[in-house]
Design an enzyme around this catalytic site. Sequence first.
Site, mmCIF file in Angstrom:
data_model
loop_
_atom_site.group_PDB
_atom_site.id
_atom_site.type_symbol
_atom_site.label_atom_id
_atom_site.label_comp_id
_atom_site.label_asym_id
_atom_site.label_seq_id
_atom_site.Cartn_x
_atom_site.Cartn_y
_atom_site.Cartn_z
ATOM 1 N N GLU A 72 0.809 -1.227 0.000
ATOM 2 C CA GLU A 72 0.000 0.000 0.000
ATOM 3 C C GLU A 72 0.840 1.275 0.000
ATOM 4 O OE1 GLU A 72 -3.059 0.433 -0.598
ATOM 5 O OE2 GLU A 72 -3.920 -1.549 -0.293
ATOM 6 N N ASP A 128 -8.031 8.619 -4.797
ATOM 7 C CA ASP A 128 -7.851 7.297 -5.390
ATOM 8 C C ASP A 128 -9.212 6.593 -5.440
ATOM 9 O OD1 ASP A 128 -6.527 4.825 -6.178
ATOM 10 O OD2 ASP A 128 -6.774 4.174 -4.101
ATOM 11 N N ASP A 136 -15.907 1.969 9.442
ATOM 12 C CA ASP A 136 -16.245 0.565 9.694
ATOM 13 C C ASP A 136 -15.316 -0.097 10.704
ATOM 14 O OD1 ASP A 136 -18.390 0.680 7.980
ATOM 15 O OD2 ASP A 136 -17.488 -0.544 6.410
ATOM 16 N N TYR A 187 -11.257 -4.089 11.171
ATOM 17 C CA TYR A 187 -12.000 -4.252 9.919
ATOM 18 C C TYR A 187 -12.009 -5.722 9.506
ATOM 19 C CZ TYR A 187 -13.580 -2.976 5.182
ATOM 20 O OH TYR A 187 -14.288 -2.834 4.016
ATOM 21 N N GLY A 223 -10.942 -4.837 -1.542
ATOM 22 C CA GLY A 223 -12.250 -4.810 -2.197
ATOM 23 C C GLY A 223 -13.446 -4.628 -1.296
#
EC number: 3.2.1.17
Length: 136
Positions: free
Chosen positions: A33, A44, A62, A87, A112
């Site tokens: 990343e 992005d 989240d 997460y 995703g």
Amino acid sequence: MSKIIIGVILLAITIVIFAQIDDKCLQCICKIESGCRPLGCAWDVNSNSCGYYQLKNVYWIDCGKPGGSLAACSKDKACSEKCVRAYMQRYATKCTDGRKPTCQDYARVHNGGPSGCKKSATVGYWNKIAACYNSG
């Protein structure tokens, strides 16, 4: 009845314990990343991505909003890792329909979203993580 309740509680605890991303997988995600650096926020795919793990605002929400703000958390490696781990604990086992998640599942959820482990669009991302994860 109480045996059923105890069984359900033990199953839930087992799933939570199993849904832990290992340190090597987490480090490979960080490396891919950002080179594992606290990058500033940059536009992005329809929103800003920030920091070590290129966190987006919805991801940060989240994961429980640690660190007080996305900008603050994304610059702090420990806070960012806490967010990613939370997460993954929230979504990875759901994505795998209860199966113990692998690094591939975690990476694809990171890339995703909650159902990322099932999306063909995340396979290329996993291939980058796999090159790191499977090396020495």
